[in-house]
Design an enzyme around this catalytic site. Structure first.
Site, short mmCIF file in Angstrom:
data_model
loop_
_atom_site.label_atom_id
_atom_site.label_comp_id
_atom_site.label_asym_id
_atom_site.label_seq_id
_atom_site.Cartn_x
_atom_site.Cartn_y
_atom_site.Cartn_z
N GLU A 16 10.34 15.24 15.57
CA GLU A 16 10.69 15.18 14.15
C GLU A 16 9.83 16.20 13.40
O GLU A 16 8.60 16.14 13.44
CB GLU A 16 10.39 13.77 13.63
CG GLU A 16 10.76 13.58 12.19
CD GLU A 16 10.49 12.16 11.69
OE1 GLU A 16 9.41 11.63 11.97
OE2 GLU A 16 11.37 11.61 11.00
N CYS A 40 13.54 10.66 6.73
CA CYS A 40 13.53 10.11 8.09
C CYS A 40 14.90 10.25 8.75
O CYS A 40 15.00 10.44 9.95
CB CYS A 40 13.06 8.67 8.08
SG CYS A 40 13.88 7.69 6.83
N LYS A 80 0.84 -1.20 0.00
CA LYS A 80 0.00 0.00 0.00
C LYS A 80 0.88 1.25 0.00
O LYS A 80 1.60 1.51 0.95
CB LYS A 80 -0.91 0.05 1.23
CG LYS A 80 -1.93 1.18 1.08
CD LYS A 80 -2.55 1.60 2.39
CE LYS A 80 -1.83 2.71 3.08
NZ LYS A 80 -1.83 3.99 2.39
N GLU A 84 10.55 0.87 9.96
CA GLU A 84 11.53 1.94 9.74
C GLU A 84 10.80 3.22 10.03
O GLU A 84 9.91 3.63 9.28
CB GLU A 84 12.05 1.85 8.30
CG GLU A 84 13.37 2.55 8.11
CD GLU A 84 13.20 3.98 7.70
OE1 GLU A 84 13.14 4.84 8.61
OE2 GLU A 84 13.13 4.25 6.50
P1 NDP Z 1 2.15 7.76 8.53
O1 NDP Z 1 2.99 6.97 9.42
O2 NDP Z 1 0.77 8.08 8.96
O3 NDP Z 1 2.01 7.03 7.12
C1 NDP Z 1 2.85 6.06 6.59
C2 NDP Z 1 2.03 5.01 5.86
O4 NDP Z 1 1.20 4.30 6.78
C3 NDP Z 1 1.08 5.58 4.83
O5 NDP Z 1 0.98 4.68 3.75
C4 NDP Z 1 -0.21 5.67 5.59
O6 NDP Z 1 -1.32 5.75 4.78
C5 NDP Z 1 -0.17 4.39 6.38
N1 NDP Z 1 -1.00 4.37 7.58
C6 NDP Z 1 -1.50 5.40 8.29
N2 NDP Z 1 -2.18 4.95 9.37
C7 NDP Z 1 -2.09 3.60 9.34
C8 NDP Z 1 -2.57 2.56 10.19
N3 NDP Z 1 -3.26 2.81 11.29
N4 NDP Z 1 -2.29 1.28 9.86
C9 NDP Z 1 -1.56 1.01 8.77
N5 NDP Z 1 -1.09 1.94 7.93
C10 NDP Z 1 -1.34 3.23 8.21
O7 NDP Z 1 2.90 9.06 8.18
P2 NDP Z 1 2.22 10.40 7.62
O8 NDP Z 1 2.21 10.30 6.18
O9 NDP Z 1 0.92 10.69 8.27
O10 NDP Z 1 3.24 11.47 8.14
C11 NDP Z 1 3.17 11.95 9.47
C12 NDP Z 1 4.53 12.18 10.04
O11 NDP Z 1 5.23 10.94 10.05
C13 NDP Z 1 5.41 13.10 9.23
O12 NDP Z 1 5.22 14.41 9.56
C14 NDP Z 1 6.77 12.62 9.62
O13 NDP Z 1 7.16 13.20 10.83
C15 NDP Z 1 6.60 11.14 9.82
N6 NDP Z 1 7.00 10.34 8.66
C16 NDP Z 1 8.13 9.64 8.75
C17 NDP Z 1 8.56 8.91 7.67
C18 NDP Z 1 9.79 8.11 7.71
O14 NDP Z 1 10.30 7.74 6.67
N7 NDP Z 1 10.33 7.80 8.85
C19 NDP Z 1 7.84 8.91 6.41
C20 NDP Z 1 6.62 9.65 6.44
C21 NDP Z 1 6.24 10.34 7.53
P3 NDP Z 1 -1.81 7.19 4.25
O15 NDP Z 1 -0.64 7.87 3.65
O16 NDP Z 1 -2.79 6.86 3.25
O17 NDP Z 1 -2.31 7.90 5.46
#
Ligand code: NDP
Length: 796
Positions: A397, A300, A192, A266
């Site tokens: 972060e 990240c 996904k 991660e």
């Molecule tokens: P999320 O952790 O919410 O999203 C990452 C993935 O998980 C997306 O595909 C998201 O779907 C999906 N997801 C969200 N909720 C669930 C759940 N309950 N169960 C399973 N999958 C889920 O990150 P965000 O995109 O909301 O970003 C928020 C913050 O996270 C950022 O501001 C940043 O600080 C951090 N982040 C860190 C990353 C990293 O690489 N370490 C990458 C991205 C974000 P969908 O996108 O459709 O919501």
């Protein structure tokens, strides 16, 4: 006009990359995308489509199908159906497919790069030169591992259907980090993508079709968090691989606790970028640009905390400000820009709120004066100074182009500041003194350390976190173990494998072996015998039900003392492998000298006959030899990364490891779990067999006479599952192993989520500890360590 004036006044004109190929591709799909399930495109069961937009101009790009539970079900079923064929075709055929995918990605590289820039907002320079080449590299690299699996990982097999959830910051790159190793090891996947950035994953699905990938091997389901959650909870999924926020990572960890699903996470970071006074400050400035303004800081492992030695701090800030004035923020498709658009207005708002909070908390904020676009989702490069280590912006972060600077006076303070975070993803170190760099690198708690460089990635190097940055590695040989499991796992039993051949109640009467003077076994904390804090003891009976003695009943306070003692004992982790090996040999020698005594104890506790007890003791001695042998041989690799680098993959001890021993094989189970942890340099807090603890409490005397430093091994006796729960919750425990029942396994996984400690549980599957195939080996060492990759560039 003088040449200098020309240089000073020169401005770059725009050099936009054409968006036409992407528009043609979108038009060809009527800008509407379905779900990729079982090799074909399916309309979503919900009938719902969400919008995907270009963050640089906020214009809609496409409508994307939102998968509901039924769609997730169909995708998992398709992956399950495809699995046997994909496994059966063998490594070579899989290698051919991965190679074909790599070639297709290269063929369509420009389309991928432009599409990624438009969907995510990242500069075309980055998608063209970094993201997409690394994606192709990942598939090439793992085509190689598919080819070599049968020789290099011959004791391993696929895990099954893998659910993969990726974020929006490196959409296609994260997809490749997940899909390439999974397919190479014979798994099938349901992936996904993030809601903001689904498009390159859908183009990738087309590539899979073109490469003739068998149906169902790769399934792409688009949707929001609920779709991800449905995938996580689906019983047909054997492993979840997730990249994203720590918050969602924790939700996932808890959701699958006890299910037996494997997981790699991660997560977030707040990585230090440490500058020592002898660093080349002009190189540092360019390093900072890459660390925090690459991908708009939505990385990240971004070097978001700049830690500078006080003597050069002001000089560096001044240089940085000059450089920041030159950074061009603008249209991601313009090849001249440095900083593109933030992924979405929601993220702009998050960044802005945190910046405002930084100002409100008294930190000094600075932004360049130059204009930047106001139409799309943009945010200017931002520098904070005068930041206290506890400020929100120093801890949270931000995931945006915001750098937070602090200074330090001593190397010790630099390390303390670097580790003053709940995260541990990466660290960048800048100094011209390689001795200093290699002294600091092991002290920083982070999965990757870059020396005089930053944000370097390659398929051959593992990437992943310590602490709340998650666990598991992606890339390198170490990353393969996230997608392969030891074949021997299939032979574990649903019931404890009892070593005792004799029947309960047979053979030995307890009294024959009861010590003449009654004594209650104490616990062993910080190298001393310790009475239980609660003042309680528990009666222990043998397997025939006869009373054989008392053991101290440890409680939370005893555990706290044990964890403290373990932390205080840095002597053990600081020893060389050779020195640790000598201590382990010495333990074996002393156990051998007391062989008779331990045989008597085993007979007394388990009613097994003497020859079986002797076998358990002999196996224990042999096992200690095994881990003494490994202590200086389980020693990492130098990875062949594509840059001019020595990339050292070093296994490091987890730290303070809690070990809850199996009840069965009371001596051998204790030895088989404690010794590998010790061999790798962990300090351990051990809960021995609840039903037969005396061989562990007798073992103090062996430890005492074998030069084991105080605090390296701490033993707390008592009710196993209660103590396990306390240790799982304990914030100062770095890892936990649990060998017990299903319910206990679930509890440990669930409760260990708070500080994201590494957990290894048996889900109520039991090993035959006498059998070396099940009871010893590298898998124990792998769980006792985490790999740190240290990148050292070279070239004069
Ligand atoms: P999320 O952790 O919410 O999203 C990452 C993935 O998980 C997306 O595909 C998201 O779907 C999906 N997801 C969200 N909720 C669930 C759940 N309950 N169960 C399973 N999958 C889920 O990150 P965000 O995109 O909301 O970003 C928020 C913050 O996270 C950022 O501001 C940043 O600080 C951090 N982040 C860190 C990353 C990293 O690489 N370490 C990458 C991205 C974000 P969908 O996108 O459709 O919501």
């Amino acid at each position: 006009m003088k040449i200098k004036e020309i240089y000073d006044t020169m401005v770059y004109g725009p050099a936009p990359e054409s968006a036409n190929p992407v528009h043609e591709w979108l038009d060809a799909h009527d800008s509407t995308f379905q779900l990729f399930i079982d090799g074909t495109w399916k309309a979503p069961g919900s009938g719902v489509y969400f919008d995907s937009m270009n963050p640089s101009n906020k214009k809609g790009l496409a409508k994307i199908a939102e998968a509901n539970e039924q769609d997730v079900n169909d995708a998992v079923e398709a992956a399950g159906k495809a699995l046997p064929g994909w496994v059966a075709m063998g490594g070579h055929q899989r290698a051919r497919y991965l190679y074909a995918i790599a070639r297709q990605i290269q063929k369509y590289s420009r389309l991928f790069a432009v599409l990624e820039s438009m969907d995510n907002g990242k500069p075309i320079r980055e998608t063209r030169d970094i993201d997409i080449p690394l994606v192709a590299r990942h598939f090439y690299y793992h085509a190689g591992w598919a080819q070599l699996m049968e020789t290099e990982l011959k004791d391993y097999k696929e895990i099954g259907v893998i659910g993969q959830i990726i974020p929006w910051n490196f959409p296609l790159l994260m997809l490749s980090w997940k899909i390439a190793p999974a397919l190479a090891m014979g798994n099938t996947v349901v992936l996904k993508p993030a809601e903001f950035t689904s498009l390159t994953a859908l183009l990738f699905a087309e590539i899979c079709q073109q490469a003739g990938l068998p149906k169902g091997v790769v399934n792409i389901i688009t949707g929001a968090g609920a779709t991800g959650a449905a995938l996580v909870n689906h019983p047909g999924v054997q492993k979840i691989a997730f990249t994203g926020s720590t918050e969602v990572g924790k939700i996932i960890r808890r959701a699958i606790a006890g299910s037996g699903k494997k997981v790699s996470l991660e997560l977030g970071g707040k990585s230090p970028f440490i500058v020592f006074e002898d660093a080349d400050l002009d190189s540092v400035v360019e390093g900072v640009v890459d660390a925090i303004w690459f991908n708009q800081g939505q990385v990240c492992c971004a070097g978001s905390r700049l830690l500078v030695e006080e003597s050069v701090a002001e000089t560096l800030y001044a240089k940085l400000k000059i450089r920041m004035e030159q950074l061009i923020v603008g249209n991601p498709l313009d090849k001249c820009i440095d900083i593109g658009a933030i992924v979405d207005k929601v993220q702009v708002k998050t960044i802005d709120e945190l910046v405002k909070q930084g100002v409100a908390e008294g930190c000094a904020m600075w932004q360049p004066a130059r204009d930047f676009p106001t139409e799309g989702c943009f945010y200017p490069p931002t520098l904070f100074t005068n930041v206290s280590p506890s400020a929100t912006i120093a801890q949270e972060e931000i995931f945006g182009p915001v750098l937070v600077a602090m200074s330090f006076r001593s190397h010790k303070e630099a390390v303390a500041l670097a580790n003053n975070t709940r995260y541990g993803l990466a660290c960048s170190l800048w100094t011209e003194n390689i001795n200093l760099a290699l002294d600091i690198a092991p002290q920083v708690k982070a999965g990757t350390v870059w020396i005089n460089c930053t944000n370097m990635f390659d398929a051959a190097s593992g990437f992943g976190g310590y602490r709340e940055s998650g666990f598991g590695r992606e890339g390198g040989k170490e990353g393969l173990y996230e997608y392969a499991k030891p074949k021997v796992e299939d032979t574990f039993s649903d019931k404890p494998v009892l070593t005792a051949k004799s029947k309960a109640g047979a053979a030995v009467s307890a009294n024959n072996h009861h010590p003449d003077i009654d004594r209650t076994s104490k616990m062993y904390i910080g190298g001393k015998q310790a009475r239980p804090d609660g003042g309680y003891s528990m009666p222990i009976k043998n397997s025939a039900g006869a009373y054989i003695g008392e053991v101290s009943e440890g409680n939370r306070k005893d555990l706290r003392n044990a964890v403290e003692a373990a932390h205080a004992s840095s002597a053990w982790s600081g020893m060389t492998g050779h020195a640790r090996a000598q201590v382990l040999y010495y333990i074996a020698e002393n156990l051998a000298a007391r062989r008779e005594e331990f045989v008597q104890r085993l007979v007394q506790m388990t009613n097994q006959n003497k020859s079986d007890a002797l076998l358990e003791v002999e196996k224990s001695i042999e096992r200690i030899f095994t881990y003494a042998a490994y202590a200086d041989k389980y020693d990492g690799m130098a990875h062949s990364t594509i840059q001019r680098n020595v990339t050292l993959a070093m296994p490091e001890a987890i730290g303070v490891l809690a070990i809850i021993c199996p009840d069965e094989s009371p001596l051998l189970g204790f030895i088989s779990t404690v010794m590998p942890a010790l061999a790798m340099g962990n300090q351990v807090v051990v809960i021995p067999s609840e039903t037969a603890p005396f061989s562990a409490t007798d073992f103090y005397q062996v430890l005492d006479t074998s030069d084991v430093p105080a605090g390296a091994v701490n033993i707390v006796t008592g009710k196993k599952d209660e103590l396990a729960a306390e240790l799982a919750k304990h914030d100062n425990v770095d890892g936990i192993w649990y060998f017990g029942n299903k319910e206990g396994s679930k509890k440990v996984e669930y409760l260990s989520t708070d500080n994201m400690k590494r957990s290894w549980v048996n889900y109520g599957k039991y090993r035959n500890w006498l059998d070396p195939a099940q009871g010893e080996g590298e898998v124990f060492l792998r769980h006792a360590t985490q790999i740190k990759n240290i990148w050292i560039p070279y070239g004069a």
